[in-house]
Scaffold this motif. Sequence first.
Motif, PDB file in Angstrom:
ATOM      1  N   ASP A   1       0.825  -1.216   0.000  1.00 20.72           N
ATOM      2  CA  ASP A   1       0.000   0.000   0.000  1.00 20.72           C
ATOM      3  C   ASP A   1       0.856   1.262   0.000  1.00 20.72           C
ATOM      4  OD1 ASP A   1      -2.395  -1.378  -0.022  1.00 20.72           O
ATOM      5  OD2 ASP A   1      -2.688  -1.292   2.145  1.00 20.72           O
TER       6      ASP A   1
ATOM      7  N   CYS B   1      -1.673  -2.366  -9.108  1.00 16.90           N
ATOM      8  CA  CYS B   1      -1.259  -3.023  -7.868  1.00 16.90           C
ATOM      9  C   CYS B   1      -0.591  -4.361  -8.185  1.00 16.90           C
ATOM     10  CB  CYS B   1      -2.463  -3.243  -6.965  1.00 16.90           C
ATOM     11  SG  CYS B   1      -3.293  -1.712  -6.447  1.00 16.90           S
TER      12      CYS B   1
ATOM     13  N   HIS C   1      -6.728   2.407  -4.958  1.00 11.30           N
ATOM     14  CA  HIS C   1      -6.274   1.858  -3.684  1.00 11.30           C
ATOM     15  C   HIS C   1      -6.313   0.340  -3.816  1.00 11.30           C
ATOM     16  CE1 HIS C   1      -6.613   5.841  -1.908  1.00 11.30           C
ATOM     17  NE2 HIS C   1      -7.817   5.929  -2.441  1.00 11.30           N
ATOM     18  N   CYS C   2      -5.212  -0.305  -3.473  1.00  7.39           N
ATOM     19  CA  CYS C   2      -5.101  -1.736  -3.752  1.00  7.39           C
ATOM     20  C   CYS C   2      -6.130  -2.591  -3.018  1.00  7.39           C
ATOM     21  CB  CYS C   2      -3.695  -2.213  -3.399  1.00  7.39           C
ATOM     22  SG  CYS C   2      -2.410  -1.570  -4.500  1.00  7.39           S
TER      23      CYS C   2
END
Length: 326
Positions: free
Chosen positions: A103, A119, A320-321
């Motif tokens: 992250d 990601c 956002h992963c």
Amino acid sequence: MGGIRVSGILVLCLLVVIGSTDAQLQLGFYTKKCPKAEKIVKNFVEEHIRNAPSLAAALIRMHFHDCFVRGCDASVLVNSTSSNQAEKDAPPNLTLRGFDFIDRIKSLVEAQCPGVVSCADVIALAARDSVVATGGPFWNVPTGRRDGVISRSSEALASIPSPFSNFTTLQTSFANQGLDLKDLVLLSGAHTIGVSHCTSFTNRLYNFTGKGDQDPDLNSQYAANLKAKKCKSLSDNTTIVEMDPGSHRSFDLSYYTLLLKRRGLFQSDSALTKSSTTYNYIKQLLQGSSQNFHAEFAKSMEKMGRVKVKTGSSGQIRKHCAVVNS
């Protein structure tokens, strides 16, 4: 008229080939879109891995667990929701580490190039760079992976081989990902670094067949040492044990030497000696050098990193992963 039709078909086929080529993984995929991306990952890893060298093994394991479920698409990073239990919360993944590490890298590349770097590529690059930073082998990581939008714990449980797997299960699991027995032996070699919780193998010490017995394939002296000094009960879920005793910080051939002495920690390690094909691969590796092992391991890691990848317009680039883009 027929000539025109044939020419049209040839042009169409050429366009399909060009389109498919554009959608493949490639070295330097981000050179134009985010030229500093790989350097950002490498710098972060090198800055922090010296204080947490065990993360190298953890990140290889994360990459492995990711690729074995829906391909290398970072689905292992997705958080569960009220309506879906994600891979992260499946039993094989409950001991995974490094989520915050990934992250933090992702936040850095997002700040540099919003919505560009996946990601899935961050996991693949960080796994490679962390191993290199701890003195292990380098392998090429072509990029261009995209992130998946589906993550189900049931699929992780069904697809990820466990430390209790026998040879047949391992062979099938790897074949399902397009990986062969040589890849099985080489990728298992990652056990030369890292540690494990006792619960991944104490059945071999205390209750192998459900009758309070010990696995006869486990070296008796090694088993006695584990019982006396490490895992003192079947239910010990806190003690940590080196997977390659005495050499767990070195990416070397020691793991394979121990296998032939019946000192592989997991049942899945011992299983590699049950097939003449895998047994002979192990012997061949031991007859070579660590440099040869590194080179062969690198080939299998690059091959695994291509398993069922999403490219082109498939999937998405998560902001956002841990969360699929809405």
